[in-house]
Design an enzyme around this catalytic site. Structure first.
Site, PDB file in Angstrom:
ATOM      1  N   GLU A 170     -21.454  -9.625 -16.494  1.00  0.00           N
ATOM      2  CA  GLU A 170     -22.653  -8.771 -16.401  1.00  0.00           C
ATOM      3  C   GLU A 170     -23.179  -8.334 -17.765  1.00  0.00           C
ATOM      4  OE1 GLU A 170     -22.084  -5.548 -13.660  1.00  0.00           O
ATOM      5  OE2 GLU A 170     -21.906  -6.867 -11.946  1.00  0.00           O
ATOM      6  N   GLU A 390     -18.493 -11.305  -7.716  1.00  0.00           N
ATOM      7  CA  GLU A 390     -18.266  -9.922  -7.260  1.00  0.00           C
ATOM      8  C   GLU A 390     -19.205  -9.600  -6.117  1.00  0.00           C
ATOM      9  OE1 GLU A 390     -18.339  -6.615 -10.042  1.00  0.00           O
ATOM     10  OE2 GLU A 390     -17.314  -7.820 -11.540  1.00  0.00           O
TER      11      GLU A 390
HETATM   12  C1  BGP Z   1     -19.713  -4.190 -11.618  1.00  0.00           C
HETATM   13  C2  BGP Z   1     -18.589  -4.389 -12.604  1.00  0.00           C
HETATM   14  C3  BGP Z   1     -17.226  -4.134 -12.045  1.00  0.00           C
HETATM   15  C4  BGP Z   1     -17.174  -2.977 -11.080  1.00  0.00           C
HETATM   16  C5  BGP Z   1     -18.326  -2.968 -10.091  1.00  0.00           C
HETATM   17  C6  BGP Z   1     -18.391  -1.711  -9.253  1.00  0.00           C
HETATM   18  O1  BGP Z   1     -20.891  -3.928 -12.289  1.00  0.00           O
HETATM   19  O2  BGP Z   1     -18.602  -5.707 -13.098  1.00  0.00           O
HETATM   20  O3  BGP Z   1     -16.321  -4.008 -13.100  1.00  0.00           O
HETATM   21  O4  BGP Z   1     -16.967  -1.805 -11.733  1.00  0.00           O
HETATM   22  O5  BGP Z   1     -19.560  -3.116 -10.761  1.00  0.00           O
HETATM   23  O6  BGP Z   1     -18.866  -0.676 -10.040  1.00  0.00           O
HETATM   24  P1  BGP Z   1     -18.598   0.847  -9.784  1.00  0.00           P
HETATM   25  O7  BGP Z   1     -17.149   1.044  -9.974  1.00  0.00           O
HETATM   26  O8  BGP Z   1     -19.428   1.542 -10.796  1.00  0.00           O
HETATM   27  O9  BGP Z   1     -19.046   1.129  -8.401  1.00  0.00           O
END
Ligand code: BGP
Length: 493
Positions: A170, A390
């Site tokens: 990202e 993800e």
């Molecule tokens: C994405 C990241 C992850 C994870 C996910 C959920 O942007 O790549 O590392 O953190 O988001 O994010 P959050 O924990 O802020 O809900």
């Protein structure tokens, strides 16, 4: 579009789950690991939710065998993890730390032993602190040189053990949060610096991919991009035009660069006229446009998209019925008003709420069809295989009588897997799906209140949990999905 019968998931579909080093490993100073920018940032008061940090996290560093055993029990086919650069090269560009390498070697061997395909992310936000302090991090090309050195260490050590590689996780998110909104390290609020750092990361990405193709000819590599489809608020053609602008600004800016080595002309022209566009030299162009520096697949992280309308901030709304609530992402709420160069998107598009979509407790829209749209758009445009690296639901899970009944997560995942199956039926070449996340882990800015895992971990914001691992209801559900190769997920339900 509905089908009488959906296509099956491909035979070797990689049913997986994901994580990131800083969010799970802990052991932040063990076995020679250097500090990362996140170690420093999270130790400074007020930067994270309840000042939570990854010192211990869910202690995967010491529990990795137990965690892999749970993955095997679930029947997981693939596991996406990230390597902590400062564990491998504690000073960023100095000596290699053998113990750091050994940890990942052990993890990969353990995965292979259990027939789980490792998917290795090289950079999930935890830049070695020394590089930030010595070179100002990604604002200096010497950090890109250091990344190449680190990449070479990983390629030469793991080329025979790892097939799927992710360069940057990202890039759009960590550059925006780190250099524009000042909510991630290095806590800068200057869009021009963001575009400069981002350009240097593009060069690092392209050079690392080219080197990969020389050293790991049988592997596949690509970045993981945080993609969100953009919707027009109405069918007014000016709103539709705004949605094209937003897609260019939010998505194409990165994806065109990865796949074509060029910034999209429209957004570049706007940024250039404001004096904030990155300089692209002839040498840069040679590096970026080299087809060997382009990815073999695209990783897509999908959570939600966005809805926009034409510029109504600068052009006052006359009709009262047309008034709307701006979302938290409204650029004017996040930046001082009036500074055009810091808010280049305002004339191009304005973000608005989407009345058709429900939101999570953290205000993220829930939109499984948006995943199908994303897959279609990305595949149509770039014609590369896609891996969903993800996707998942953050929620406040509760343990009741020793059980975690996360039916809401099952529903969320089911809907998104169905959207994926529909996209496959549409013709998209999809390699796999990594749910975020395998186990509970530290959320960058939300501590342990926002959980995503199939496995509950008894850890809390004071870091004094027992670290006990407990499969949630979704664990057995996903196990069955994998066993059936997704055939039980279909439109009739
Ligand atoms: C994405 C990241 C992850 C994870 C996910 C959920 O942007 O790549 O590392 O953190 O988001 O994010 P959050 O924990 O802020 O809900």
């Amino acid at each position: 579009m509905f089908y009488q019968k959906l296509d099956e998931f491909p035979k070797n579909f990689l049913w997986g789950a994901a994580s990131a080093a800083y969010q799970i490993e802990g052991a932040y100073q063990e076995d020679g690991k250097g500090l990362s920018i996140w170690d420093k940032y999270a130790h400074q008061k007020g930067n994270t939710f309840k000042d939570t940090n990854g010192d211990v996290a869910v202690d995967h560093y010491h529990h990795y065998k137990e965690d892999v055993a749970l993955m095997a029990k679930m029947g997981l086919k693939a596991y996406r993890f990230s390597v902590s650069w400062s564990r491998i090269i504690p000073t960023g560009d100095g000596e290699v730390n053998k113990k750091g390498l050994q940890f990942y070697c052990n993890l990969i061997n353990e995965l292979r032993k259990n027939n789980i395909e490792p998917i290795l992310t090289m950079y999930h936000w935890d830049l070695p602190l020394v590089l930030q302090e010595k070179y100002q991090g990604w604002e200096d090309k010497r950090t890109a040189d250091a990344f190449l050195k680190y990449a070479k260490v990983l390629y030469t050590n793991f080329k025979d053990k790892v097939k799927y590689w992710v360069t940057f996780n990202e890039q759009n998110v960590f550059t925006s949060m780190g250099y524009r909104w000042g909510t991630h390290p290095p806590k800068v609020k200057d869009i021009k610096r963001m575009y400069k750092a981002n350009h240097i990361i593009n060069l690092a990405n392209a050079r690392a991919i080219k080197l990969f193709h020389e050293i790991v000819p049988n592997g596949m590599i690509g970045p993981s991009f945080g993609y969100g489809p953009v919707y027009s608020r109405t069918c007014d053609s000016n709103d539709v035009l705004a949605s094209l602008n937003a897609a260019d600004f939010n998505n194409n800016w990165w994806l065109d660069m990865y796949c074509r080595g060029k910034y999209p002309f429209f957004t570049y022209k706007v940024l250039d006229s404001l004096g904030i566009a990155p300089k692209v030299t002839d040498t840069d162009k040679r590096i970026l446009e080299d087809p060997l520096a382009h990815p073999d697949f695209l990783g897509i992280n999908y959570y939600h998209g966005g809805t926009v309308q034409q510029n109504r901030i600068e052009k006052p709304v006359k009709d009262k019925n047309e008034e709307h609530q701006f979302t938290k992402t409204d650029p004017y709420l996040m930046q001082p008003k009036g500074d055009k160069a810091q808010n280049p998107e305002v004339p191009m598009f304005n973000n608005v709420d989407n009345p058709y979509l429900k939101k999570t407790e953290w205000g993220w829209e829930i939109d499984s069809t948006g995943l199908r749209i994303s897959l279609r758009q990305v595949y149509e445009k770039y014609q590369l295989p896609i891996m969903i690296t993800e996707n998942g639901l953050g929620a406040k899970d509760k343990v009741e009588n020793g059980q975690i009944n996360d039916d809401y997560r099952i529903k969320y995942l089911r809907d998104h897997i169905l959207a994926m199956r529909e996209a496959i039926t549409d013709g998209v070449d999809l390699l796999g799906y990594c749910a975020w996340s395998f186990s509970d882990l530290l959320s960058w800015l939300n501590g342990y209140s926002k959980r995503y895992g199939f496995v509950y971990i008894d850890q809390n914001d004071n870091e004094n949990g027992t670290l006990k691992r407990m499969p949630k209801k979704s664990f057995n559900w996903y196990k069955q999905v994998i066993k059936d190769n997704g055939s039980n997920i279909n439109e009739e339900e």
